[in-house]
Design a protein around this motif. Structure first.
Motif, PDB file in Angstrom:
ATOM      1  N   ARG A   1     -28.165 -13.763   2.145  1.00  0.00           N
ATOM      2  CA  ARG A   1     -29.218 -13.328   1.010  1.00  0.00           C
ATOM      3  C   ARG A   1     -29.560 -12.780   0.037  1.00  0.00           C
ATOM      4  NH1 ARG A   1     -34.904 -17.160   3.098  1.00  0.00           N
ATOM      5  NH2 ARG A   1     -33.102 -19.186   3.608  1.00  0.00           N
ATOM      6  N   ASP A   2     -29.465 -11.875   1.146  1.00  0.00           N
ATOM      7  CA  ASP A   2     -28.577 -10.262   0.424  1.00  0.00           C
ATOM      8  C   ASP A   2     -27.705 -10.031  -0.186  1.00  0.00           C
ATOM      9  OD1 ASP A   2     -31.692  -8.694   0.733  1.00  0.00           O
ATOM     10  OD2 ASP A   2     -30.826  -7.793   2.550  1.00  0.00           O
ATOM     11  N   ALA A   3     -26.479 -10.341   0.282  1.00  0.00           N
ATOM     12  CA  ALA A   3     -25.167 -10.737  -0.511  1.00  0.00           C
ATOM     13  C   ALA A   3     -25.012 -11.663  -1.516  1.00  0.00           C
ATOM     14  CB  ALA A   3     -24.608 -11.111   0.005  1.00  0.00           C
ATOM     15  N   GLY A   4     -26.013 -12.642  -1.719  1.00  0.00           N
ATOM     16  CA  GLY A   4     -26.154 -13.428  -3.457  1.00  0.00           C
ATOM     17  C   GLY A   4     -25.484 -14.964  -2.459  1.00  0.00           C
ATOM     18  N   ARG A   5     -25.323 -14.445  -1.306  1.00  0.00           N
ATOM     19  CA  ARG A   5     -24.187 -16.032  -1.439  1.00  0.00           C
ATOM     20  C   ARG A   5     -25.803 -16.725   0.115  1.00  0.00           C
ATOM     21  NH1 ARG A   5     -20.127 -14.322   2.773  1.00  0.00           N
ATOM     22  NH2 ARG A   5     -19.433 -16.401   3.060  1.00  0.00           N
ATOM     23  N   PRO A   6     -26.408 -18.009  -1.038  1.00  0.00           N
ATOM     24  CA  PRO A   6     -27.836 -18.788  -0.417  1.00  0.00           C
ATOM     25  C   PRO A   6     -27.791 -19.717   0.061  1.00  0.00           C
ATOM     26  CG  PRO A   6     -27.353 -18.730  -2.399  1.00  0.00           C
ATOM     27  CD  PRO A   6     -26.622 -17.661  -2.333  1.00  0.00           C
ATOM     28  N   LEU A   7     -26.155 -20.595  -0.156  1.00  0.00           N
ATOM     29  CA  LEU A   7     -25.568 -21.354   0.102  1.00  0.00           C
ATOM     30  C   LEU A   7     -25.263 -21.382   1.646  1.00  0.00           C
ATOM     31  CD1 LEU A   7     -24.398 -23.105  -2.517  1.00  0.00           C
ATOM     32  CD2 LEU A   7     -25.820 -23.631  -1.360  1.00  0.00           C
ATOM     33  N   ALA A   8     -24.457 -19.932   1.716  1.00  0.00           N
ATOM     34  CA  ALA A   8     -23.565 -19.933   3.340  1.00  0.00           C
ATOM     35  C   ALA A   8     -25.016 -19.308   4.151  1.00  0.00           C
ATOM     36  CB  ALA A   8     -22.969 -18.613   3.526  1.00  0.00           C
ATOM     37  N   ALA A   9     -26.022 -18.689   3.688  1.00  0.00           N
ATOM     38  CA  ALA A   9     -27.079 -18.180   4.602  1.00  0.00           C
ATOM     39  C   ALA A   9     -28.361 -19.436   4.387  1.00  0.00           C
ATOM     40  CB  ALA A   9     -28.270 -17.335   3.090  1.00  0.00           C
ATOM     41  N   ASP A  10     -28.229 -20.505   4.353  1.00  0.00           N
ATOM     42  CA  ASP A  10     -28.791 -22.219   4.415  1.00  0.00           C
ATOM     43  C   ASP A  10     -28.315 -22.448   5.418  1.00  0.00           C
ATOM     44  OD1 ASP A  10     -30.925 -21.421   2.417  1.00  0.00           O
ATOM     45  OD2 ASP A  10     -30.093 -22.305   1.230  1.00  0.00           O
ATOM     46  N   HIS A  11     -26.693 -22.153   6.169  1.00  0.00           N
ATOM     47  CA  HIS A  11     -26.183 -23.237   6.962  1.00  0.00           C
ATOM     48  C   HIS A  11     -26.498 -23.157   8.182  1.00  0.00           C
ATOM     49  CE1 HIS A  11     -22.374 -24.464   9.363  1.00  0.00           C
ATOM     50  NE2 HIS A  11     -22.652 -23.100   9.300  1.00  0.00           N
ATOM     51  N   HIS A  12     -26.028 -20.850   7.883  1.00  0.00           N
ATOM     52  CA  HIS A  12     -26.879 -20.856   9.131  1.00  0.00           C
ATOM     53  C   HIS A  12     -28.118 -20.497   9.612  1.00  0.00           C
ATOM     54  CE1 HIS A  12     -22.661 -19.246   9.767  1.00  0.00           C
ATOM     55  NE2 HIS A  12     -23.059 -18.361   8.748  1.00  0.00           N
ATOM     56  N   THR A  13     -29.277 -21.004   8.096  1.00  0.00           N
ATOM     57  CA  THR A  13     -30.429 -21.073   9.082  1.00  0.00           C
ATOM     58  C   THR A  13     -30.602 -22.182   8.845  1.00  0.00           C
ATOM     59  OG1 THR A  13     -31.308 -19.620   7.070  1.00  0.00           O
ATOM     60  CG2 THR A  13     -33.329 -21.229   7.881  1.00  0.00           C
ATOM     61  N   ARG A  14     -30.225 -23.623   9.442  1.00  0.00           N
ATOM     62  CA  ARG A  14     -29.781 -25.121   9.750  1.00  0.00           C
ATOM     63  C   ARG A  14     -29.225 -24.335  10.822  1.00  0.00           C
ATOM     64  NH1 ARG A  14     -27.944 -25.841   4.591  1.00  0.00           N
ATOM     65  NH2 ARG A  14     -29.148 -27.404   2.854  1.00  0.00           N
ATOM     66  N   ALA A  15     -28.446 -23.893  11.410  1.00  0.00           N
ATOM     67  CA  ALA A  15     -28.117 -23.980  13.027  1.00  0.00           C
ATOM     68  C   ALA A  15     -29.202 -23.273  13.446  1.00  0.00           C
ATOM     69  CB  ALA A  15     -26.433 -23.102  12.922  1.00  0.00           C
ATOM     70  N   LEU A  16     -29.911 -21.915  13.078  1.00  0.00           N
ATOM     71  CA  LEU A  16     -31.187 -21.718  14.181  1.00  0.00           C
ATOM     72  C   LEU A  16     -32.231 -22.426  14.196  1.00  0.00           C
ATOM     73  CD1 LEU A  16     -32.320 -19.292  14.654  1.00  0.00           C
ATOM     74  CD2 LEU A  16     -32.500 -18.394  13.030  1.00  0.00           C
ATOM     75  N   VAL A  17     -32.904 -23.446  13.036  1.00  0.00           N
ATOM     76  CA  VAL A  17     -33.369 -24.146  12.792  1.00  0.00           C
ATOM     77  C   VAL A  17     -33.169 -25.632  14.158  1.00  0.00           C
ATOM     78  CG1 VAL A  17     -34.743 -26.044  12.078  1.00  0.00           C
ATOM     79  CG2 VAL A  17     -34.033 -23.624  10.832  1.00  0.00           C
ATOM     80  N   GLU A  18     -32.459 -25.940  14.158  1.00  0.00           N
ATOM     81  CA  GLU A  18     -31.202 -26.872  14.661  1.00  0.00           C
ATOM     82  C   GLU A  18     -32.070 -26.753  16.216  1.00  0.00           C
ATOM     83  OE1 GLU A  18     -30.841 -30.229  16.504  1.00  0.00           O
ATOM     84  OE2 GLU A  18     -31.144 -29.865  14.302  1.00  0.00           O
ATOM     85  N   ARG A  19     -31.546 -24.739  16.892  1.00  0.00           N
ATOM     86  CA  ARG A  19     -31.926 -24.764  18.233  1.00  0.00           C
ATOM     87  C   ARG A  19     -33.394 -24.407  18.315  1.00  0.00           C
ATOM     88  NH1 ARG A  19     -27.489 -21.492  19.857  1.00  0.00           N
ATOM     89  NH2 ARG A  19     -28.850 -21.026  21.840  1.00  0.00           N
TER      90      ARG A  19
END
Length: 504
Positions: free
Chosen positions: A149-167
């Motif tokens: 997110r700090d790098a300005g890549r919110p879509l890529a960030a959301d991919h990993h956030t979804r993986a964290l939410v799934e865990r």
């Protein structure tokens, strides 16, 4: 012959005595790595990072590949605020042992130093190395999403956030509590002084002089305040009783309540506080409340107080008459100090919140109202007290310096605790702060804390862009970090549960 686990227990509960013994042991066993790492650990427990660093380095001279000494050398540098030195120390530890924990710290520190692309690469490397069951994965996913997110890549960030939410969905308590514990350990280094009773007392006393709204009993740090305490004890506002606390004690260890200051005045390692001798009593016993504050953003400053909490009650009936005396079991409410006391009654039913020696804050407030006080008003005063503390921390400059030290998302949310005593008129008094409040305990404690940790996870961990997100908003979130920050704040507020926003 290996040193026993009893020494680790002594370090936890009687650090001063442990240090004396371990210094002698280290002198008597100059080739013992274990003696030096334990001595260093005793200094680490007292937040004496410079001294701990000396002994961890001595251990490394004897054993250059000692895992504990390698990691803790780097951690001491980080805890002292020397990120520039901590990063190569973690890199050296990783080169020697290739530990996942060291690599995670490398990524975290690169993020804080503004080397965001390098941090992303290290987090991705960490995830590629971890087994599917690795305990490092939630921390890596959280850190990677923040860096993206700090790098300005919110879509890529959301991919990993979804993986964290799934865990999290599979193991909500385990994931949420582990992240809270790790985030508290990885906080901005300037939180350390708030765990030191003497430094905390100095800051609170100074704050009270310019902002008297907060209730905090008169407190004196010895030996610096010896003459001031002597004058106070002879004055018209002198109390009948004082409470004497070791500067870096924990769990109620070493606390003394006394009417005679003669012994305390000879000491150089205590704080002396006016004893609040008219507390609100629960079935004739004294208790204190653990109140939680969550800081989610340093700039702009956003913080919350949790509307639930934990009340710990002394095992003996309270009587503050000077001729009555009374030991720790009457005056000191830390449950850990009384585990062998026959009067300690801890329910094993997490649903029971108004029985025994551990209760909920909401049960206490209900009881206060039933006793003719105003529980709702009392919580309002607790909230105001938390706001007073956060304003003090802001005035000390901690939040401004954290915000200036690196990208905002390099620092996770910060949860800290406040020990609050309610007096017989229903007013809260700040007694102590807990930089890293304990997570575990009785069934009721684990239920309350578990619910709080789950809520804090939901406040911080959610994708910014979903399939249902309006196209214009999705485009703004992809293009503008200001829009991302506003969206994070909105989602945080929407998922706050029992967290009440502070008016700052």
């Amino acid at each position: 012959m290996p040193l026993t686990a009893d020494i680790l227990d002594m370090i936890e509960h009687d650090t001063g005595e442990a240090q004396v013994m371990l210094r002698r042991l280290a002198d008597a066993m100059p080739k013992s790595v274990e003696a030096r790492t334990l001595l260093a650990t005793s200094h680490l427990r007292r937040l004496e990072f410079d001294k701990a660093l000396v002994h961890f380095r001595e251990a490394l001279e004897l054993d250059p590949k000692n895992d504990e000494a390698l990691r803790n050398t780097a951690f001491c540098l980080l805890a002292s605020g020397d990120i520039e030195a901590a990063l190569p120390a973690f890199e050296h530890a990783f080169k020697i042992l290739a530990g996942a924990g060291s690599l995670r710290f490398i990524a975290l520190l690169k993020h804080r130093l503004g080397r965001v692309d390098e941090a992303i690469a290290d987090y991705e490397r960490l995830l590629s190395k971890c087994q599917p069951t690795s305990q490092e994965i939630p921390y890596a996913l959280q850190g990677l999403a923040a860096a993206l997110r700090d790098a300005g890549r919110p879509l890529a960030a959301d991919h990993h956030t979804r993986a964290l939410v799934e865990r999290f969905r599979r193991e909500p308590m385990q994931v949420a509590s582990a992240l809270v514990a790790r985030n508290n350990s990885d906080d901005f280094h300037e939180w350390s002084p708030y765990a030191d009773k003497s430094r905390l007392a100095e800051m609170l006393t100074a704050r009270q002089a310019v902002d008297p709204a907060g209730r905090f009993p008169e407190t004196f740090v010895l030996p610096k305040d010896r003459k001031t305490l002597q004058a106070f004890a002879k004055g018209p506002d002198a109390p009948a009783l004082y409470i004497v606390k070791p500067v870096r004690g924990s769990g109620g260890q070493g606390i003394e309540v006394t009417a005679d200051l003669a012994s305390a005045l000879t000491r150089d390692d205590v704080v002396v506080q006016r004893y609040i001798d008219r507390p609100y009593l629960i079935e004739g016993r004294k208790g204190h409340c653990r109140i939680y504050c969550l800081v989610t953003s340093a700039e702009p400053l956003r913080a919350y107080v949790y509307s639930e909490g934990i009340v710990r009650i002394a095992p003996e009936l309270y009587d503050a008459s000077p001729d009555r005396g009374g030991g720790p079991s009457m005056h000191v409410t830390n449950t850990a100090l009384h585990l062998d006391h026959p009067g300690l009654d801890i329910s094993q039913d997490a649903k029971q919140d108004d029985v025994g020696s551990i209760r909920s804050l909401s049960a206490l407030l209900r009881r206060m109202t039933a006793d003719g006080l105003d529980g709702e008003k009392a919580f309002g005063e607790i909230k105001a007290l938390v706001e007073w503390v956060v304003r003090m921390i802001a005035a000390e400059g901690l939040f401004a310096r954290q915000a200036a030290s690196g990208p905002a998302r390099g620092f996770p949310p910060k949860l800290f605790g406040m020990d609050v005593l309610i007096d017989e008129e229903g007013h809260p008094w700040l007694i102590e702060m807990q930089r890293t409040p304990a997570a575990r305990g009785a069934p009721l404690v684990e239920r309350i804390n578990g619910e709080m940790y789950v809520t804090s996870f939901r406040m911080a961990q959610a994708p910014l862009i979903e399939d249902t997100t309006p196209p214009d908003l999705a485009e703004a979130l992809r293009a503008d970090d200001g829009a991302r920050r506003r969206r994070e704040a909105e989602m945080e507020l929407a998922n706050r549960g029992k967290f009440v926003p502070l008016d700052l």
